[in-house]
Design a protein around this motif. Sequence first.
Motif, mmCIF file in Angstrom:
data_model
loop_
_atom_site.group_PDB
_atom_site.id
_atom_site.type_symbol
_atom_site.label_atom_id
_atom_site.label_comp_id
_atom_site.label_asym_id
_atom_site.label_seq_id
_atom_site.Cartn_x
_atom_site.Cartn_y
_atom_site.Cartn_z
ATOM 1 N N ARG A 24 87.923 7.867 -98.007
ATOM 2 C CA ARG A 24 87.579 8.311 -99.528
ATOM 3 C C ARG A 24 88.553 9.571 -99.808
ATOM 4 O O ARG A 24 89.249 9.536 -101.030
ATOM 5 C CB ARG A 24 86.123 8.649 -99.933
ATOM 6 C CG ARG A 24 85.277 7.447 -99.820
ATOM 7 C CD ARG A 24 83.827 7.546 -100.388
ATOM 8 N NE ARG A 24 83.454 8.614 -99.285
ATOM 9 C CZ ARG A 24 81.910 8.804 -99.370
ATOM 10 N NH1 ARG A 24 81.342 8.514 -100.461
ATOM 11 N NH2 ARG A 24 81.240 9.562 -98.572
ATOM 12 N N CYS A 81 82.928 11.645 -104.471
ATOM 13 C CA CYS A 81 82.333 10.572 -103.213
ATOM 14 C C CYS A 81 81.154 10.163 -103.819
ATOM 15 O O CYS A 81 79.887 10.875 -103.367
ATOM 16 C CB CYS A 81 82.393 11.405 -101.953
ATOM 17 S SG CYS A 81 84.282 11.753 -101.374
ATOM 18 N N GLY A 121 83.883 5.623 -104.113
ATOM 19 C CA GLY A 121 84.196 6.878 -104.587
ATOM 20 C C GLY A 121 85.288 6.341 -105.652
ATOM 21 O O GLY A 121 85.856 5.161 -105.655
#
Length: 200
Positions: free
Chosen positions: A124, A102, A75
């Motif tokens: 993330r 992402c 990400g």
Amino acid sequence: MTPDRLHTLVVTGSDFTPWLPAVAELRIRVFRDFPYLYDGSLAYERRYLQTYVDSDTSVCVLALDGDQVIGASTGLAMTDETEEFRQPLVAAGLDTESVFYCAESVLLPDYRGHGLYRTFFEAREARARQLDKTLSVFCAVQRPDNHPRKPEHYQPLDPVWQRFGYQPMPEIHAAFPWKDIDQSVETEKSLMFYRKDLGR
């Protein structure tokens, strides 16, 4: 598989460099399956993944069985992404400065169902919050229900994504080309966005 050897490692920016070849190979292997059906090359993958090495907003969450990479999730800030993925959000009136993208998650089949996929999203999102982003998004390719290569017992991941807090944005799509495993040329694919509000 040895569950007691499973662990994750989070790397950012240039710290991703030594892991890039293994992640490139893993992406090619996993994305051959439906629904992506991606016929990839190592040369392209290494160029693509270099974006994450060069970006100071990136993150790569590595899943390892001992020292073997068996999963990875990437990400970065949407402002560091390509025009193909940025522009649909801009056109929809979203402030991309507040968005974390992402990008992809790949995990070998034998290692699914052990919580690693959830870890990919959590790590993330943690990176997104470090960067003061308030919206997390990703894309998923759209394939027709009657696609000839759709496995008989295929289960879409939408229910899983919704459990993680992500909702579809059916009005926002990105277009991106790649060559399917049963095609001789690249064709453009439609990818729908999903979103999760992170708050502050």
